[in-house]
Design a protein around this motif. Structure first.
Motif, PDB file in Angstrom:
ATOM      1  N   ALA A 223      -1.485  23.241  15.490  1.00 30.88           N
ATOM      2  CA  ALA A 223      -0.389  24.086  15.970  1.00 30.88           C
ATOM      3  C   ALA A 223      -0.849  25.522  16.175  1.00 30.88           C
ATOM      4  CB  ALA A 223       0.773  24.045  14.991  1.00 30.88           C
ATOM      5  N   ASP A 224      -0.287  26.185  17.208  1.00 27.65           N
ATOM      6  CA  ASP A 224      -0.551  27.609  17.415  1.00 27.65           C
ATOM      7  C   ASP A 224       0.407  28.405  16.515  1.00 27.65           C
ATOM      8  OD1 ASP A 224       1.951  27.679  18.606  1.00 27.65           O
ATOM      9  OD2 ASP A 224       1.176  27.694  20.655  1.00 27.65           O
ATOM     10  N   PRO A 225       0.345  29.737  16.540  1.00 26.57           N
ATOM     11  CA  PRO A 225       1.215  30.526  15.662  1.00 26.57           C
ATOM     12  C   PRO A 225       2.705  30.241  15.830  1.00 26.57           C
ATOM     13  CG  PRO A 225      -0.546  31.896  16.527  1.00 26.57           C
ATOM     14  CD  PRO A 225      -0.646  30.591  17.239  1.00 26.57           C
ATOM     15  N   ASP A 226       3.123  29.771  17.005  1.00 25.19           N
ATOM     16  CA  ASP A 226       4.540  29.464  17.226  1.00 25.19           C
ATOM     17  C   ASP A 226       4.892  28.017  16.903  1.00 25.19           C
ATOM     18  OD1 ASP A 226       5.075  32.070  18.137  1.00 25.19           O
ATOM     19  OD2 ASP A 226       4.324  31.537  20.146  1.00 25.19           O
ATOM     20  N   GLY A 227       3.910  27.234  16.449  1.00 25.30           N
ATOM     21  CA  GLY A 227       4.175  25.840  16.107  1.00 25.30           C
ATOM     22  C   GLY A 227       4.002  24.857  17.253  1.00 25.30           C
ATOM     23  N   TRP A 228       3.593  25.357  18.439  1.00 20.97           N
ATOM     24  CA  TRP A 228       3.404  24.484  19.599  1.00 20.97           C
ATOM     25  C   TRP A 228       2.035  23.815  19.511  1.00 20.97           C
ATOM     26  CZ3 TRP A 228       6.340  24.428  24.508  1.00 20.97           C
ATOM     27  CH2 TRP A 228       7.596  25.022  24.370  1.00 20.97           C
ATOM     28  N   ARG A 229       1.965  22.566  20.034  1.00 24.57           N
ATOM     29  CA  ARG A 229       0.715  21.808  20.011  1.00 24.57           C
ATOM     30  C   ARG A 229       0.516  21.130  21.357  1.00 24.57           C
ATOM     31  NH1 ARG A 229       1.256  18.171  14.643  1.00 24.57           N
ATOM     32  NH2 ARG A 229      -0.988  17.897  14.972  1.00 24.57           N
ATOM     33  N   ARG A 230      -0.747  20.838  21.672  1.00 27.02           N
ATOM     34  CA  ARG A 230      -1.070  20.137  22.914  1.00 27.02           C
ATOM     35  C   ARG A 230      -1.235  18.648  22.645  1.00 27.02           C
ATOM     36  NH1 ARG A 230      -5.096  23.726  26.772  1.00 27.02           N
ATOM     37  NH2 ARG A 230      -3.959  25.702  26.615  1.00 27.02           N
ATOM     38  N   VAL A 231      -0.890  17.841  23.667  1.00 23.36           N
ATOM     39  CA  VAL A 231      -1.007  16.392  23.553  1.00 23.36           C
ATOM     40  C   VAL A 231      -1.438  15.838  24.908  1.00 23.36           C
ATOM     41  CG1 VAL A 231       1.415  15.997  24.156  1.00 23.36           C
ATOM     42  CG2 VAL A 231       0.193  14.275  22.831  1.00 23.36           C
ATOM     43  N   THR A 232      -2.220  14.767  24.889  1.00 20.77           N
ATOM     44  CA  THR A 232      -2.641  14.070  26.110  1.00 20.77           C
ATOM     45  C   THR A 232      -1.819  12.798  26.243  1.00 20.77           C
ATOM     46  OG1 THR A 232      -4.885  14.942  25.928  1.00 20.77           O
ATOM     47  CG2 THR A 232      -4.568  13.005  27.329  1.00 20.77           C
ATOM     48  N   ILE A 233      -1.167  12.660  27.395  1.00 25.54           N
ATOM     49  CA  ILE A 233      -0.227  11.562  27.612  1.00 25.54           C
ATOM     50  C   ILE A 233      -0.666  10.717  28.809  1.00 25.54           C
ATOM     51  CG2 ILE A 233       2.176  10.979  28.124  1.00 25.54           C
ATOM     52  CD1 ILE A 233       2.971  13.652  26.945  1.00 25.54           C
ATOM     53  N   PRO A 234      -0.771   9.401  28.664  1.00 28.38           N
ATOM     54  CA  PRO A 234      -1.073   8.553  29.828  1.00 28.38           C
ATOM     55  C   PRO A 234       0.148   8.473  30.745  1.00 28.38           C
ATOM     56  CG  PRO A 234      -0.644   7.196  27.910  1.00 28.38           C
ATOM     57  CD  PRO A 234      -0.636   8.616  27.431  1.00 28.38           C
ATOM     58  N   LEU A 235      -0.094   8.641  32.043  1.00 28.69           N
ATOM     59  CA  LEU A 235       1.011   8.670  32.990  1.00 28.69           C
ATOM     60  C   LEU A 235       0.687   7.815  34.204  1.00 28.69           C
ATOM     61  CD1 LEU A 235       1.809  12.460  32.749  1.00 28.69           C
ATOM     62  CD2 LEU A 235       3.167  10.607  31.818  1.00 28.69           C
ATOM     63  N   GLU A 236       1.752   7.314  34.794  1.00 31.15           N
ATOM     64  CA  GLU A 236       1.597   6.401  35.921  1.00 31.15           C
ATOM     65  C   GLU A 236       1.612   7.108  37.262  1.00 31.15           C
ATOM     66  OE1 GLU A 236       3.662   2.326  37.020  1.00 31.15           O
ATOM     67  OE2 GLU A 236       4.232   3.021  35.038  1.00 31.15           O
ATOM     68  N   SER A 237       2.461   8.112  37.386  1.00 28.34           N
ATOM     69  CA  SER A 237       2.601   8.826  38.650  1.00 28.34           C
ATOM     70  C   SER A 237       3.178  10.202  38.375  1.00 28.34           C
ATOM     71  CB  SER A 237       3.519   8.057  39.607  1.00 28.34           C
ATOM     72  OG  SER A 237       4.845   8.075  39.117  1.00 28.34           O
ATOM     73  N   VAL A 238       3.066  11.087  39.359  1.00 32.54           N
ATOM     74  CA  VAL A 238       3.628  12.426  39.220  1.00 32.54           C
ATOM     75  C   VAL A 238       5.143  12.346  39.045  1.00 32.54           C
ATOM     76  CG1 VAL A 238       4.056  14.584  40.455  1.00 32.54           C
ATOM     77  CG2 VAL A 238       1.760  13.600  40.425  1.00 32.54           C
ATOM     78  N   ASP A 239       5.808  11.505  39.844  1.00 32.30           N
ATOM     79  CA  ASP A 239       7.263  11.388  39.744  1.00 32.30           C
ATOM     80  C   ASP A 239       7.675  10.923  38.350  1.00 32.30           C
ATOM     81  OD1 ASP A 239       7.608  12.197  42.348  1.00 32.30           O
ATOM     82  OD2 ASP A 239       7.662  10.171  43.156  1.00 32.30           O
ATOM     83  N   HIS A 240       7.013   9.884  37.868  1.00 30.23           N
ATOM     84  CA  HIS A 240       7.333   9.344  36.547  1.00 30.23           C
ATOM     85  C   HIS A 240       7.094  10.392  35.472  1.00 30.23           C
ATOM     86  CE1 HIS A 240       6.583   6.962  32.867  1.00 30.23           C
ATOM     87  NE2 HIS A 240       7.534   6.186  33.347  1.00 30.23           N
ATOM     88  N   ALA A 241       5.977  11.114  35.563  1.00 24.92           N
ATOM     89  CA  ALA A 241       5.636  12.118  34.565  1.00 24.92           C
ATOM     90  C   ALA A 241       6.636  13.266  34.581  1.00 24.92           C
ATOM     91  CB  ALA A 241       4.229  12.646  34.831  1.00 24.92           C
ATOM     92  N   ALA A 242       6.947  13.773  35.783  1.00 26.66           N
ATOM     93  CA  ALA A 242       7.865  14.911  35.877  1.00 26.66           C
ATOM     94  C   ALA A 242       9.239  14.551  35.328  1.00 26.66           C
ATOM     95  CB  ALA A 242       7.972  15.359  37.337  1.00 26.66           C
ATOM     96  N   ALA A 243       9.736  13.372  35.665  1.00 30.00           N
ATOM     97  CA  ALA A 243      11.058  12.955  35.179  1.00 30.00           C
ATOM     98  C   ALA A 243      11.076  12.892  33.659  1.00 30.00           C
ATOM     99  CB  ALA A 243      11.434  11.603  35.781  1.00 30.00           C
ATOM    100  N   GLY A 244      10.016  12.355  33.051  1.00 28.84           N
ATOM    101  CA  GLY A 244       9.970  12.253  31.600  1.00 28.84           C
ATOM    102  C   GLY A 244       9.893  13.610  30.927  1.00 28.84           C
TER     103      GLY A 244
END
Length: 329
Positions: free
Chosen positions: A271-292
């Protein structure tokens, strides 16, 4: 064609008992007048069929009469694997064959087993697509399936989003079709190892006269299982890097599903100082990813790939135009 319809009508009455002309017409996809003519033809051929008048009347067979004309055609036998899945069967152009095969199977069963089969049909139903999700438009599915049956090479123009978005041309050898969560996928060989293509992303298709020989040892089930495992472990180029707040991390399983959420959680950075963290997510398409990701609102920030960031940015700008900021008095 008419002989097949006459047999289907006969088997419907044998399996279900009394049915009206309207019910028979709906099952057979014909008019009531055609049913009247078909009933007359069966009676003329010696089938003990009779009609009862009145609101609860209809056609039925004499008690004890059963036909043994239940042999399956080649097309009906090939369609048996889709029994119980009428929508996929219809999409593949096999709806009529599946219905005819089911009728013949029911007619061939002894009465106790036929009753047990009806009990199962009345109590269980498979509905593959997810909630609030329309099935993908798959205008080229039937052509893909026909080429698959014939071991026929196809040329397609395919809409991809990674590594560079755009429409690309492919020359493919279809090896299998998979229906996953209401989405059709084509497994096909090209210049290298077999790959997976979403059928709805095919924008043009041409069947070629050229035939191919299926690779020895190719097993569709094993291939798909391995593909799913790689995808769920994020061992794929089609991934997104996302920055999440603590609330976004907690909500991630609701967006990706429990298992995918657990797998994505393994990639979380400190986590960064604000508690945010990065994650890698498998995605099928830009549309599917953006909607999620948009479901997570201000608790998620897409960082990569660039086309996903651009899609979300454009969506948010459009929403801002719809909901302009207003100042109070």
């Amino acid at each position: 064609m008419r002989a097949s319809r006459l047999l289907s009508l006969l088997l419907l009455l044998q399996n279900r008992g009394r049915m009206s002309a309207a019910q028979l017409a709906a099952e057979l996809g014909v008019t009531a007048r055609t049913v009247y003519r078909d009933v007359e033809a069966l009676a003329a051929a010696g089938v003990p069929i009779y009609a009862e008048q009145g609101p609860t009347g209809g056609y039925q067979l004499m008690d004890g009469y059963r036909t043994r004309l239940t042999g399956l055609t080649a097309d009906e036998a090939e369609s048996l694997f889709l029994t119980g899945m009428p929508q996929p069967a219809a999409e593949l152009g096999l709806g009529a064959q599946v219905a005819a095969a089911e009728l013949k199977l029911m007619a061939a069963l002894p009465t106790p087993y036929r009753e047990a089969s009806n009990r199962i049909r009345q109590r269980f139903h498979l509905d593959a697509p997810g909630w609030f999700r329309e099935p993908d438009a798959v205008p080229h599915l039937l052509a893909v399936a026909e080429a698959l049956w014939q071991d026929q090479v196809i040329e397609v123009r395919y809409r991809r989003w990674a590594p560079r978005p755009g429409v690309v041309g492919r020359r493919l050898q279809p090896l299998g079709l998979v229906l996953k969560a209401g989405v059709w996928y084509l497994i096909a060989a090209g210049h290298g190892e077999p790959r997976t293509y979403r059928v709805s992303a095919i924008v043009e298709l041409r069947r070629l006269p050229e035939r191919f020989v299926r690779p020895d040892g190719f097993d569709l089930t094993r291939f798909w299982q391995a593909h799913v495992e790689r995808y769920e472990r994020a061992e794929t180029a089609e991934v997104a890097v996302v920055r999440l707040s603590p609330a976004g991390i907690a909500a991630l399983p609701d967006v990706l599903g429990p298992r995918a959420g657990r797998l994505a959680a393994r990639t979380l950075t400190p986590a960064d100082p604000d508690g945010w963290r990065r994650v890698t997510i498998p995605l099928e398409s830009v549309d599917h990813a953006a909607a999620g990701l948009l479901r997570l609102g201000a608790d998620a920030q897409a960082l990569a790939p660039p086309e996903l960031v651009a899609r979300i940015t454009a969506t948010l700008r459009a929403m801002t135009r719809l909901y302009p900021t207003t100042s109070g008095d």
